[in-house]
Design an enzyme around this catalytic site. Structure first.
Site, short mmCIF file in Angstrom:
data_model
loop_
_atom_site.label_atom_id
_atom_site.label_comp_id
_atom_site.label_asym_id
_atom_site.label_seq_id
_atom_site.Cartn_x
_atom_site.Cartn_y
_atom_site.Cartn_z
N SER A 21 -12.78 2.95 76.07
CA SER A 21 -12.42 3.66 77.31
C SER A 21 -13.67 3.96 78.14
O SER A 21 -13.63 3.89 79.37
CB SER A 21 -11.64 4.94 77.01
N ASN A 22 -14.78 4.26 77.47
CA ASN A 22 -16.04 4.45 78.23
C ASN A 22 -16.50 3.13 78.85
O ASN A 22 -17.02 3.12 79.96
CB ASN A 22 -17.13 5.02 77.31
N ARG A 96 -22.86 1.28 64.99
CA ARG A 96 -23.94 0.80 64.13
C ARG A 96 -25.27 1.39 64.60
O ARG A 96 -25.43 1.69 65.78
CB ARG A 96 -24.03 -0.74 64.16
N HIS A 114 -22.71 10.72 73.29
CA HIS A 114 -22.39 11.36 72.01
C HIS A 114 -21.45 12.54 72.26
O HIS A 114 -21.71 13.36 73.15
CB HIS A 114 -23.68 11.83 71.33
N ASP A 150 -29.32 10.01 67.33
CA ASP A 150 -28.85 11.03 68.28
C ASP A 150 -29.93 12.05 68.65
O ASP A 150 -29.64 13.25 68.81
CB ASP A 150 -27.62 11.77 67.69
N GLU A 179 -16.53 12.76 79.19
CA GLU A 179 -17.47 11.64 78.96
C GLU A 179 -17.38 10.65 80.12
O GLU A 179 -18.38 10.13 80.60
CB GLU A 179 -17.14 10.93 77.65
#
Ligand code: GRF
Length: 192
Positions: A21-22, A96, A114, A150, A179
Site C-alpha cells: 500500500s505504501n 529483509r 517504520h 531502524d 504512513e
C-alpha cells in the site's frame, strides 16, 4: 543528498515484501508534477508479495530475488539498480535486512518507513508492543537506512493517539493511513 535539478525526476526503486500500500501511494505521489522522484523499479524478496501487481498496473519494471543467499541477491540487485540508473531507494514494508556493503553503495540514499515512533520499538510487532505497554501515543517514522536496524537519522515522524478501544489491528490501520501521508512529505523534505 542529491538535489533536484531542472525537471528531471530522481529515478527511484521501491523495495517491498507484502501488500504494497505504501508502494502504491508512492507511485501515485511520483506522478504528481512537483514530485522529486519517479518510480522506475519495484523489487521484492518474494514472488508472493501482493504489491508486485502494481508493476503491471502502472507499467513499472519489477524484479524478484529471494534472500536465501543475501550476498547473491544483493549483487544482482545492485547490478540492476546501476543498469537502470536508480539513484534513490525507498523501503516500504521490506522484510529483509540489507548488508552494510549494500547500504554503503547507496549511502544516504536509502530511506525506510517504520510503524513506530523510533527510537521506540525497533524491529517487528510494534503495535502489539505499544498496546501491551499501555502507551498513549503511537506513530510512524521515516528515516535514513544505516547498517544498524531502524536507527538511521530520522527525517519525519507522525504521532497518533491510542484509544482505549484500539487493538493491534485497528492501530495498524490508523498508523498505515498516516504512513501514506508521511512518506511523500519526507521525500519532499529530502529533495526540496
Ligand atoms: C507498513 O506498516 C510499514 O511501516 C511496515 O510494513 C507495513 C507495510 O505495509 N514496515 P504495505 O506493504 O506498504 O501495505
Amino acid at each position: 543528498m542529491v538535489k533536484l535539478t531542472g525537471l528531471k525526476k530522481i529515478k527511484t526503486a521501491v523495495f517491498i515484501s507484502g501488500t504494497g500500500s505504501n508502494l502504491k501511494n508512492l507511485i501515485k505521489f511520483s506522478k504528481i508534477k512537483n514530485s522529486p522522484i519517479s518510480i522506475d523499479l519495484i523489487f521484492s524478496n518474494t514472488s508472493k508479495a501482493k504489491g508486485l501487481r502494481f508493476s503491471n498496473q502502472f507499467n513499472i519494471k519489477k524484479y524478484v530475488s529471494n534472500f536465501k543467499s543475501a550476498k547473491i541477491a544483493e549483487t544482482k540487485i545492485l547490478n540492476l539498480l546501476n543498469k537502470e540508473n536508480i539513484k534513490f531507494i525507498c523501503l516500504a514494508g521490506f522484510m529483509r535486512i540489507l548488508s552494510k556493503s549494500f547500504i554503503n553503495e547507496f549511502n544516504g540514499k536509502i530511506v525506510n518507513i517504520h510503524p513506530s515512533l523510533l527510537p521506540k520499538y525497533k524491529g517487528l510487532n510494534t503495535h502489539i508492543k505499544a498496546i501491551q505497554n499501555k502507551d498513549k501515543v503511537a506513530g510512524c517514522t521515516i528515516h535514513f537506512v544505516t547498517a544498524k536496524l531502524d536507527s538511521g537519522k530520522i527525517i519525519l515522524q507522525k504521532k497518533i493517539k491510542i484509544l482505549k478501544k484500539d487493538t493491534p489491528t485497528s492501530l495498524a490501520k490508523k498508523v498505515l493511513r498516516q504512513e501514506h501521508k508521511l512518506y511523500p512529505l519526507a521525500i519532499k523534505k529530502i529533495f526540496n
